[in-house]
Design a protein around this motif. Sequence first.
Motif, PDB file in Angstrom:
ATOM      1  N   SER A  91       0.747  -1.178   0.076  1.00 50.13           N
ATOM      2  CA  SER A  91       0.110   0.036   0.027  1.00 50.13           C
ATOM      3  C   SER A  91       0.764   1.289  -0.154  1.00 50.13           C
ATOM      4  N   SER A  92       2.174   1.140  -0.266  1.00 46.60           N
ATOM      5  CA  SER A  92       3.182   2.501  -0.150  1.00 46.60           C
ATOM      6  C   SER A  92       3.968   2.437  -1.567  1.00 46.60           C
ATOM      7  N   TYR A  93       4.437   3.588  -1.620  1.00 44.18           N
ATOM      8  CA  TYR A  93       5.283   3.870  -2.896  1.00 44.18           C
ATOM      9  C   TYR A  93       6.601   4.414  -2.133  1.00 44.18           C
ATOM     10  N   PHE A  94       7.950   3.950  -2.810  1.00 41.50           N
ATOM     11  CA  PHE A  94       8.985   4.328  -2.286  1.00 41.50           C
ATOM     12  C   PHE A  94       9.797   4.922  -3.636  1.00 41.50           C
ATOM     13  N   PHE A  95      10.656   5.971  -3.363  1.00 37.99           N
ATOM     14  CA  PHE A  95      11.473   6.480  -4.232  1.00 37.99           C
ATOM     15  C   PHE A  95      12.716   5.522  -4.039  1.00 37.99           C
ATOM     16  N   HIS A  96      13.350   5.333  -5.447  1.00 33.68           N
ATOM     17  CA  HIS A  96      14.557   4.158  -5.479  1.00 33.68           C
ATOM     18  C   HIS A  96      15.490   4.738  -5.674  1.00 33.68           C
ATOM     19  N   ASP A  97      16.655   4.703  -5.166  1.00 37.57           N
ATOM     20  CA  ASP A  97      18.054   5.196  -5.738  1.00 37.57           C
ATOM     21  C   ASP A  97      18.131   6.384  -5.943  1.00 37.57           C
ATOM     22  N   VAL A  98      17.543   7.458  -5.232  1.00 41.82           N
ATOM     23  CA  VAL A  98      17.762   9.005  -5.420  1.00 41.82           C
ATOM     24  C   VAL A  98      18.163   9.617  -4.232  1.00 41.82           C
TER      25      VAL A  98
END
Length: 60
Positions: A21-28
């Motif tokens: 149910s969540s979104y994550f920024f990846h490698d930023v």
Amino acid sequence: MVQIITTDRIVFSVMVRKSRSSYFFHDVMFNMIQSLLLTNKSLLLFFYKCSLTFRLIHFY
């Protein structure tokens, strides 16, 4: 992919990952910290602007 735009109009293209149910920024974060010269206690706020775009406001 989404775009994160800083108050200084620097644009970061970022991969987003979904986990249940969540979104994550990846490698930023590492690139963003280096580019913006953020300190340890900086506060980052991400505002969803529109489709695939976030506005980043940072406080030192």
